[in-house]
Design an enzyme around this catalytic site. Structure first.
Site, PDB file in Angstrom:
ATOM      1  N   LYS A   3       0.806  -1.226   0.000  1.00 28.92           N
ATOM      2  CA  LYS A   3       0.000   0.000   0.000  1.00 28.92           C
ATOM      3  C   LYS A   3       0.836   1.273   0.000  1.00 28.92           C
ATOM      4  CE  LYS A   3      -2.200   1.061   3.941  1.00 28.92           C
ATOM      5  NZ  LYS A   3      -3.295   1.022   4.917  1.00 28.92           N
ATOM      6  N   ARG A  99     -12.663   3.601  12.835  1.00 24.80           N
ATOM      7  CA  ARG A  99     -12.531   3.838  11.401  1.00 24.80           C
ATOM      8  C   ARG A  99     -13.556   2.918  10.766  1.00 24.80           C
ATOM      9  NH1 ARG A  99      -7.033   3.310   7.852  1.00 24.80           N
ATOM     10  NH2 ARG A  99      -7.858   1.235   7.457  1.00 24.80           N
TER      11      ARG A  99
HETATM   12  C1  PLP Z   1      -2.973   0.164   5.898  1.00 26.08           C
HETATM   13  C2  PLP Z   1      -3.761  -0.928   6.440  1.00 26.08           C
HETATM   14  C3  PLP Z   1      -3.116  -1.961   7.100  1.00 26.08           C
HETATM   15  C4  PLP Z   1      -1.616  -1.961   7.348  1.00 26.08           C
HETATM   16  O1  PLP Z   1      -1.298  -1.062   8.374  1.00 26.08           O
HETATM   17  P1  PLP Z   1       0.206  -0.973   8.936  1.00 26.08           P
HETATM   18  O2  PLP Z   1       0.056  -0.156  10.172  1.00 26.08           O
HETATM   19  O3  PLP Z   1       1.004  -0.284   7.892  1.00 26.08           O
HETATM   20  O4  PLP Z   1       0.656  -2.343   9.191  1.00 26.08           O
HETATM   21  C5  PLP Z   1      -3.874  -3.024   7.541  1.00 26.08           C
HETATM   22  N1  PLP Z   1      -5.199  -3.048   7.367  1.00 26.08           N
HETATM   23  C6  PLP Z   1      -5.865  -2.068   6.753  1.00 26.08           C
HETATM   24  C7  PLP Z   1      -7.339  -2.163   6.595  1.00 26.08           C
HETATM   25  C8  PLP Z   1      -5.167  -0.963   6.268  1.00 26.08           C
HETATM   26  O5  PLP Z   1      -5.820   0.021   5.653  1.00 26.08           O
END
Ligand code: PLP
Length: 320
Positions: A3, A99
């Site tokens: 991501k 969220r």
């Molecule tokens: C970005 C994201 C993650 C990863 O988060 P990190 O803190 O970078 O490990 C996991 N799950 C969702 C839904 C995300 O949006």
């Protein structure tokens, strides 16, 4: 997870070669890149809740998506029906970070709605913590996720996946306090930057310098540390605070908020970031007497800076 790196093929390939069985990204454009890079040899998960308008692409490109809305699941079901497939979903439960996610007491209602969607297969439950609300994962909230899984299975089909969060849950794996039923984490920052994200402390054995940000010095002069004249807001509407450190050698670097946020740390510990604007970064170079105009300064980016730099077309990416 690819991501923060825009689905970069070099990173996707490295993760696949390292043995990860699933890759995840938040953008369907990046999922498409992963598919082009790795074909169908790896499972791909969409991390952001699917847009209604993108359900056709989600059903076509993703092995899994994270979901919380009956309307979107109905649309995904329709698109999956057209493709003659069963699209697998992880239902997200909100355990207090506020969220995305279904409120736990609504899960059973959603279960009954999904029973009418034959092309949707619920592969598991998941939760996301430490994102909006900064809620720390622990035995209590992750225990509730496990209880919800058991409750689901007592009335419905078994769930293959219990996805217990992101990098902030990794510490619980390392100290073996994570509930045994949790068999899946979605890891981004920890894998890319080597940090767990509750205290941002290094993960034992991880490289902390997989990404290096480099910027060039375009000015180097003795300047006062506090502006002269009557002061208003800076270019971004903030009122910066200035520390009086007298006249000092200060470098201007050709990088700014258009490329990064300022969550970056110079590798040379005698340099100190004092501020910046859209295209410029200001660095106190008083303790770096050898620095000259044209020199390159290396930084370790934080997550925000990595995300911005990878997205900025002005930052050249080199993979070695
Ligand atoms: C970005 C994201 C993650 C990863 O988060 P990190 O803190 O970078 O490990 C996991 N799950 C969702 C839904 C995300 O949006």
């Amino acid at each position: 997870m690819t991501k923060a790196v825009c689905g970069e093929p070099a990173v996707a390939r490295a993760l696949a070669e390292a043995g990860f069985k699933q890759l995840a990204d938040s953008r369907i454009e990046n999922v498409e890149k992963i598919r082009q890079t790795l074909g169908t040899g790896i499972e791909v998960m969409l991390l952001r809740l699917p847009m209604f308008s993108q359900c056709a692409a989600v059903a076509r490109l993703c092995d899994y998506s994270l979901n919380s809305e009956a309307a979107v699941l109905t649309e995904l079901n329709a698109r999956a029906t057209e493709l003659g497939i069963r699209h697998r979903v992880i239902l997200m439960v909100d355990l207090g970070d506020l969220r995305e996610g279904i409120w736990p007491d609504q899960l059973d209602t959603l279960r009954r709605q999904i029973q009418r969607l034959p092309h949707i297969r619920v592969a598991g439950l998941g939760t996301n913590l430490t994102c909006y609300g900064g809620v720390i994962p622990g035995p209590e909230n992750l225990g509730r996720l496990v209880a919800l899984k058991n409750q689901w299975e007592s009335k419905g089909e078994p769930l293959a996946i219990v996805s217990g969060g992101n990098s902030s849950s990794l510490q619980m794996v390392l100290d073996q306090s994570i509930p045994a039923e949790i068999n899946h984490l979605r890891l981004g920052e920890s894998i890319l930057l080597g940090l767990e994200t509750v205290h941002r402390s290094p993960i034992p054995g991880a490289h902390l310098d997989a990404f290096i940000l480099r910027a060039e010095v375009v000015e180097l002069k003795e300047k006062p540390s506090v502006p002269i004249g009557s002061l208003t807001e800076d270019a971004f509407g903030n009122r910066p605070v200035f520390t009086e450190r007298g006249c000092h050698r200060r470098a201007v670097l050709a990088i700014g908020r258009q490329d990064i946020d300022f969550s970056i740390t110079p590798l040379n510990r005698s340099l100190e970031i004092v501020g910046g604007s859209s295209d410029h970064l200001l660095v106190d170079a008083a303790r770096a007497p050898k620095l000259k105009v044209g020199d390159i300064i290396d930084f370790i980016p934080g997550y925000g800076a990595l995300l911005a730099a990878m997205t900025s077309p002005y930052v050249k990416k080199v993979y070695i």
